[in-house]
Scaffold this motif. Structure first.
Motif, PDB file in Angstrom:
ATOM      1  N   ASP A 218       0.808  -1.220   0.000  1.00 45.76           N
ATOM      2  CA  ASP A 218       0.000   0.000   0.000  1.00 45.76           C
ATOM      3  C   ASP A 218       0.843   1.273   0.000  1.00 45.76           C
ATOM      4  OD1 ASP A 218      -2.365  -1.466   0.055  1.00 45.76           O
ATOM      5  OD2 ASP A 218      -2.370  -1.564   2.243  1.00 45.76           O
ATOM      6  N   ALA A 219       2.119   1.139   0.276  1.00 41.99           N
ATOM      7  CA  ALA A 219       3.017   2.304   0.328  1.00 41.99           C
ATOM      8  C   ALA A 219       4.410   1.866  -0.114  1.00 41.99           C
ATOM      9  CB  ALA A 219       3.044   2.902   1.727  1.00 41.99           C
ATOM     10  N   ILE A 220       4.588   1.703  -1.411  1.00 40.91           N
ATOM     11  CA  ILE A 220       5.856   1.221  -1.956  1.00 40.91           C
ATOM     12  C   ILE A 220       6.895   2.333  -1.932  1.00 40.91           C
ATOM     13  CG2 ILE A 220       6.997   0.443  -4.080  1.00 40.91           C
ATOM     14  CD1 ILE A 220       4.463  -1.094  -4.746  1.00 40.91           C
ATOM     15  N   THR A 221       8.112   1.987  -1.536  1.00 38.37           N
ATOM     16  CA  THR A 221       9.247   2.895  -1.634  1.00 38.37           C
ATOM     17  C   THR A 221      10.067   2.480  -2.847  1.00 38.37           C
ATOM     18  OG1 THR A 221       9.336   3.220   0.763  1.00 38.37           O
ATOM     19  CG2 THR A 221      11.319   3.761  -0.499  1.00 38.37           C
ATOM     20  N   TYR A 222      10.199   3.398  -3.800  1.00 37.29           N
ATOM     21  CA  TYR A 222      10.874   3.070  -5.043  1.00 37.29           C
ATOM     22  C   TYR A 222      12.380   3.291  -4.932  1.00 37.29           C
ATOM     23  CZ  TYR A 222       6.172   2.873  -6.904  1.00 37.29           C
ATOM     24  OH  TYR A 222       4.859   2.547  -7.108  1.00 37.29           O
ATOM     25  N   THR A 223      13.088   2.734  -5.869  1.00 32.68           N
ATOM     26  CA  THR A 223      14.546   2.734  -5.823  1.00 32.68           C
ATOM     27  C   THR A 223      15.131   4.044  -6.351  1.00 32.68           C
ATOM     28  OG1 THR A 223      14.754   1.826  -8.046  1.00 32.68           O
ATOM     29  CG2 THR A 223      14.499   0.247  -6.235  1.00 32.68           C
ATOM     30  N   GLU A 224      16.431   4.187  -6.157  1.00 33.75           N
ATOM     31  CA  GLU A 224      17.146   5.351  -6.670  1.00 33.75           C
ATOM     32  C   GLU A 224      16.992   5.445  -8.187  1.00 33.75           C
ATOM     33  OE1 GLU A 224      21.708   7.227  -6.670  1.00 33.75           O
ATOM     34  OE2 GLU A 224      21.280   5.290  -5.708  1.00 33.75           O
ATOM     35  N   TYR A 225      16.981   4.291  -8.852  1.00 34.50           N
ATOM     36  CA  TYR A 225      16.802   4.298 -10.309  1.00 34.50           C
ATOM     37  C   TYR A 225      15.485   4.968 -10.685  1.00 34.50           C
ATOM     38  CZ  TYR A 225      15.901   2.872 -15.076  1.00 34.50           C
ATOM     39  OH  TYR A 225      15.621   2.910 -16.417  1.00 34.50           O
ATOM     40  N   ALA A 226      14.402   4.532 -10.064  1.00 31.85           N
ATOM     41  CA  ALA A 226      13.079   5.028 -10.426  1.00 31.85           C
ATOM     42  C   ALA A 226      12.883   6.493 -10.080  1.00 31.85           C
ATOM     43  CB  ALA A 226      12.004   4.192  -9.736  1.00 31.85           C
ATOM     44  N   LEU A 227      13.567   6.963  -9.061  1.00 30.45           N
ATOM     45  CA  LEU A 227      13.371   8.330  -8.588  1.00 30.45           C
ATOM     46  C   LEU A 227      14.353   9.328  -9.184  1.00 30.45           C
ATOM     47  CD1 LEU A 227      12.741   7.551  -4.804  1.00 30.45           C
ATOM     48  CD2 LEU A 227      11.024   8.027  -6.567  1.00 30.45           C
ATOM     49  N   GLU A 228      15.559   8.866  -9.554  1.00 32.92           N
ATOM     50  CA  GLU A 228      16.598   9.815  -9.950  1.00 32.92           C
ATOM     51  C   GLU A 228      17.353   9.461 -11.224  1.00 32.92           C
ATOM     52  OE1 GLU A 228      19.279  10.509  -6.721  1.00 32.92           O
ATOM     53  OE2 GLU A 228      17.672  10.647  -5.238  1.00 32.92           O
ATOM     54  N   HIS A 229      17.273   8.208 -11.686  1.00 32.98           N
ATOM     55  CA  HIS A 229      18.122   7.802 -12.809  1.00 32.98           C
ATOM     56  C   HIS A 229      17.388   7.005 -13.887  1.00 32.98           C
ATOM     57  CE1 HIS A 229      21.684   9.162 -10.632  1.00 32.98           C
ATOM     58  NE2 HIS A 229      21.201   8.547  -9.561  1.00 32.98           N
ATOM     59  N   PRO A 230      16.162   7.355 -14.252  1.00 32.70           N
ATOM     60  CA  PRO A 230      15.503   6.608 -15.332  1.00 32.70           C
ATOM     61  C   PRO A 230      16.291   6.763 -16.629  1.00 32.70           C
ATOM     62  CG  PRO A 230      14.352   8.661 -14.920  1.00 32.70           C
ATOM     63  CD  PRO A 230      15.371   8.523 -13.820  1.00 32.70           C
ATOM     64  N   THR A 231      16.537   5.664 -17.321  1.00 32.82           N
ATOM     65  CA  THR A 231      17.445   5.696 -18.461  1.00 32.82           C
ATOM     66  C   THR A 231      16.826   4.956 -19.642  1.00 32.82           C
ATOM     67  OG1 THR A 231      19.289   5.646 -16.881  1.00 32.82           O
ATOM     68  CG2 THR A 231      19.813   5.248 -19.201  1.00 32.82           C
ATOM     69  N   GLY A 232      16.336   5.741 -20.597  1.00 33.26           N
ATOM     70  CA  GLY A 232      15.725   5.169 -21.778  1.00 33.26           C
ATOM     71  C   GLY A 232      16.452   5.563 -23.040  1.00 33.26           C
ATOM     72  N   THR A 233      15.718   5.568 -24.157  1.00 27.56           N
ATOM     73  CA  THR A 233      16.291   5.946 -25.450  1.00 27.56           C
ATOM     74  C   THR A 233      15.556   7.123 -26.060  1.00 27.56           C
ATOM     75  OG1 THR A 233      14.816   4.417 -26.613  1.00 27.56           O
ATOM     76  CG2 THR A 233      16.983   3.560 -25.965  1.00 27.56           C
ATOM     77  N   GLY A 234      14.623   7.737 -25.325  1.00 33.21           N
ATOM     78  CA  GLY A 234      13.700   8.702 -25.898  1.00 33.21           C
ATOM     79  C   GLY A 234      14.304  10.044 -26.260  1.00 33.21           C
ATOM     80  N   PRO A 235      13.498  10.922 -26.872  1.00 31.05           N
ATOM     81  CA  PRO A 235      13.982  12.227 -27.331  1.00 31.05           C
ATOM     82  C   PRO A 235      14.270  13.212 -26.205  1.00 31.05           C
ATOM     83  CG  PRO A 235      11.624  12.014 -27.722  1.00 31.05           C
ATOM     84  CD  PRO A 235      12.102  10.669 -27.269  1.00 31.05           C
ATOM     85  N   PHE A 236      13.820  12.897 -24.980  1.00 30.34           N
ATOM     86  CA  PHE A 236      14.147  13.713 -23.814  1.00 30.34           C
ATOM     87  C   PHE A 236      14.810  12.845 -22.757  1.00 30.34           C
ATOM     88  CE2 PHE A 236      10.748  16.196 -25.757  1.00 30.34           C
ATOM     89  CZ  PHE A 236      11.213  17.499 -25.626  1.00 30.34           C
ATOM     90  N   LYS A 237      15.630  13.467 -21.922  1.00 30.66           N
ATOM     91  CA  LYS A 237      16.285  12.805 -20.803  1.00 30.66           C
ATOM     92  C   LYS A 237      15.777  13.403 -19.495  1.00 30.66           C
ATOM     93  CE  LYS A 237      20.552  13.794 -21.932  1.00 30.66           C
ATOM     94  NZ  LYS A 237      22.043  13.767 -21.944  1.00 30.66           N
ATOM     95  N   PHE A 238      15.740  12.578 -18.473  1.00 28.75           N
ATOM     96  CA  PHE A 238      15.368  13.070 -17.146  1.00 28.75           C
ATOM     97  C   PHE A 238      16.430  14.031 -16.642  1.00 28.75           C
ATOM     98  CE2 PHE A 238      15.695  12.686 -12.499  1.00 28.75           C
ATOM     99  CZ  PHE A 238      14.404  13.045 -12.125  1.00 28.75           C
ATOM    100  N   ASP A 239      15.987  15.153 -16.053  1.00 33.34           N
ATOM    101  CA  ASP A 239      16.918  16.125 -15.478  1.00 33.34           C
ATOM    102  C   ASP A 239      16.752  16.214 -13.971  1.00 33.34           C
ATOM    103  OD1 ASP A 239      18.854  18.508 -15.872  1.00 33.34           O
ATOM    104  OD2 ASP A 239      17.193  19.403 -14.736  1.00 33.34           O
ATOM    105  N   SER A 240      15.530  16.486 -13.495  1.00 40.33           N
ATOM    106  CA  SER A 240      15.352  16.669 -12.053  1.00 40.33           C
ATOM    107  C   SER A 240      13.881  16.556 -11.676  1.00 40.33           C
ATOM    108  CB  SER A 240      15.890  18.035 -11.615  1.00 40.33           C
ATOM    109  OG  SER A 240      15.167  19.087 -12.235  1.00 40.33           O
TER     110      SER A 240
END
Length: 568
Positions: A218-240
């Motif tokens: 009911d209250a999942i704590t997500y990982t550092e990857y999911a919160l700060e470092h998502p890494t795909g191939t798309g036309p935009f990149k995660f910044d902040s």
């Protein structure tokens, strides 16, 4: 023998939208970069978009909400996608794909020269890594709140009693991945266009321990990857992600394999209240927002804003609780099909569409839009007929029956822009034929959803926006058999073996034309049983400032922001 789907070039940008003068614009004083764009537009600059809610995080494999997906679609890509402005399937990271005659083996021929945002290579090994990752989720990652879409499409996990339909993935060579299933499903390949099945960097997923969720279901704590470092191939990149100010910033991926994004960056700012989003747009502090109230269309257009109306790809329905939901008391009157039919005949859906919904809304006859394969034009329709409704209630001995009518507050949904107004109109129709209505208004989340799903309501308003163009995504979601040999509690946990068998047969049919016929038959059976009343399909809209060009509205709410530019 194989059935082959060939590649078509993705559109680089949408046609420019007509611009009109606007006194205040959030981007008027921002610098524009050099480069492409349509005439009158320039690449560069920052767009600020008003989101209705915060994202949960940025690993789409663990997402199921629209606000997370809105951002994830810009950062991540899957093997397949849908073409701009439609629900038609087309290649993304796969250039094309082949399907074996038995429907169990999919061969994906991959794009060459693609890299993830961390500089690592996209290839067949990365594809198989992601498929195997999903199948091997353990612990909290297996909870429905974490991996809803994987379970909805693929079923179980490697260590489940029922491991689901995924058999395996083989990297035949650098650019060829073969995915094998042990059971045919109509959901594949269309479901692979969902952000939940984006291909993410194996290196980043492992480096930041992406699968190690903590907390509780009911209250999942997500990982550092999911919160700060998502890494795909798309036309935009995660910044902040500035959680204090409820702002997510993504920036242009300068090394994108396709047509680069025109904007330098996009800021998604959470503004939960619809009127506040409108006021912020009018004040020039944001450049656009979603879920525009139909009552605001004319005002916004008269002020020079562009209201972008999507094609309807949703369903609003009146649900019944006439079955036996454990721990609740179903209304016995609703177990009589004559009462359900009476309610259907009592509702003036034409008036609802014409008076409460935006232009382009349609009366629904099936529980899915006419654009979905399997829609049937010969289902029972239960036309508006108050006299017939009264007659059926008398025959059933149910005249004067009291129904607890639940409806949500503090929410606007694409299929239900004004719940209170919808309740008032339908309630009056039902009173007119002799039913007694007991209104129950609850806050949308969690009170209303929990009450409906636990079977507390006799009748209630709910709906669904399609995730992808497949009949099962609509009627299978609602009416397929669950592990308790019944359908969803939202429909009174009814048991209808004939419907369950029809849906299972259609989903497992490999031949597309035969499958369409089977889904049409399933729609006929559903409307004969009438576990709910389909009301309407409604076209939701987003709105942007006059200088925003190239945003193509998607029926799936799957807008691609890489084609957006800001007029100078």
């Amino acid at each position: 023998m194989t059935r082959r789907r060939t590649s078509r070039a993705l559109a680089a940008s949408a046609a420019a939208l007509t611009a009109v003068t606007l006194s205040a614009c959030a981007s008027s004083d921002r610098e524009s970069g050099e480069g492409g764009g349509e005439e009158g537009a320039a690449s560069g600059g920052t767009m600020v978009f008003g989101a209705a809610g915060d994202p949960a995080m940025f690993d789409p494999a663990f997402a199921s909400d629209g606000e997370t997906f809105r951002i994830a679609r810009q950062i991540h890509e899957g093997l397949l996608t849908t073409s701009a402005g439609s629900t038609e399937l087309e290649p993304a990271l796969a250039e094309d794909w082949e399907v074996s005659e038995d429907g169990l083996e999919y061969t994906f021929n991959l794009r060459e020269g693609v890299q993830f945002h961390d500089g690592t290579d996209f290839n067949a090994e990365a594809v198989c890594f992601n498929f195997d990752r999903w199948h091997n989720f353990t612990g909290l990652a297996q909870s429905p709140s974490a991996s809803y879409y994987y379970q909805a499409v693929f079923g179980g996990f490697a260590d489940s009693e029922n491991p689901g339909i995924y058999e395996g993935c083989e990297a035949v060579d650098e650019n060829t991945a073969v995915v094998t299933f042990n059971q045919v499903t109509s959901k594949i390949p269309a479901a692979l266009s969902l952000p939940a099945f984006s291909i993410q960097s194996p290196t980043a997923l492992q480096e930041y321990d992406a699968d190690n969720l903590s907390g509780s279901e009911d209250a999942i704590t997500y990982t550092e990857y999911a919160l700060e470092h998502p890494t795909g191939t798309g036309p935009f990149k995660f910044d902040s992600w500035d959680r204090g100010n409820s702002e997510v910033t993504i920036v242009r991926n300068e090394d994108y394999w396709g047509e680069p994004a025109l904007l330098d960056e996009i800021i998604f700012r959470t503004i939960p209240e619809g009127n506040t989003r409108r006021q912020e747009l009018q004040a020039g502090t944001i450049d656009g927002y979603d879920f525009v109230s139909p009552a605001d269309y004319d005002t916004l257009e008269s002020e020079g804003f562009q209201v972008l109306v999507r094609d309807p790809f949703n369903i609003l329905y009146l649900g019944f609780n006439g079955g036996n939901v454990e721990g609740t008391q179903a209304n016995p009157a609703l177990q009589d099909p004559r009462v359900r039919q009476a309610i259907a005949h009592a509702i003036d859906r034409e008036t609802i569409v014409n008076s409460l919904l935006p232009e382009g809304a349609e009366v629904a006859t099936n529980f899915m839009p006419p654009t979905v394969d399997g829609w049937a034009d010969d289902v029972p329709t239960y036309e508006y007929d108050p006299e017939r409704a009264r007659q059926l209630l008398e025959e059933a001995g149910a005249a004067g029956t009291t129904l607890r009518f639940y409806y949500p507050t503090d929410v606007s949904r694409p299929y239900l822009p004004d719940p209170a107004a919808m309740f008032q109109v339908i309630a009056e129709d039902l009173r007119e034929v002799g039913l007694t209505i007991e209104p129950v208004a609850l806050q949308w989340n969690p009170d209303y959803l929990q009450a409906v799903q636990s079977g507390q309501a006799d009748i209630h308003l709910l709906g669904w926006t399609g995730d992808y163009n497949d009949a099962y995504n609509f009627i299978g979601t609602f009416f397929a058999e669950d592990q308790d040999n019944q359908a969803s509690a939202e429909f009174g946990a009814f048991s209808a073996p004939e419907i369950f068998a029809a849906l299972a047969e259609a989903d497992a049919e490999p031949d597309p034309s035969t499958r369409t016929e089977l889904y049409q038959e399933a729609n006929r059976l559903i409307k004969e049983y009438l576990p709910a009343v389909p009301i309407s399909h409604s076209p939701p809209a987003l709105v942007v400032a006059d200088n925003v060009q190239g945003l193509e509205p998607s029926p799936l709410t799957a807008e691609d922001f890489s084609t957006v530019s800001l007029e100078e």
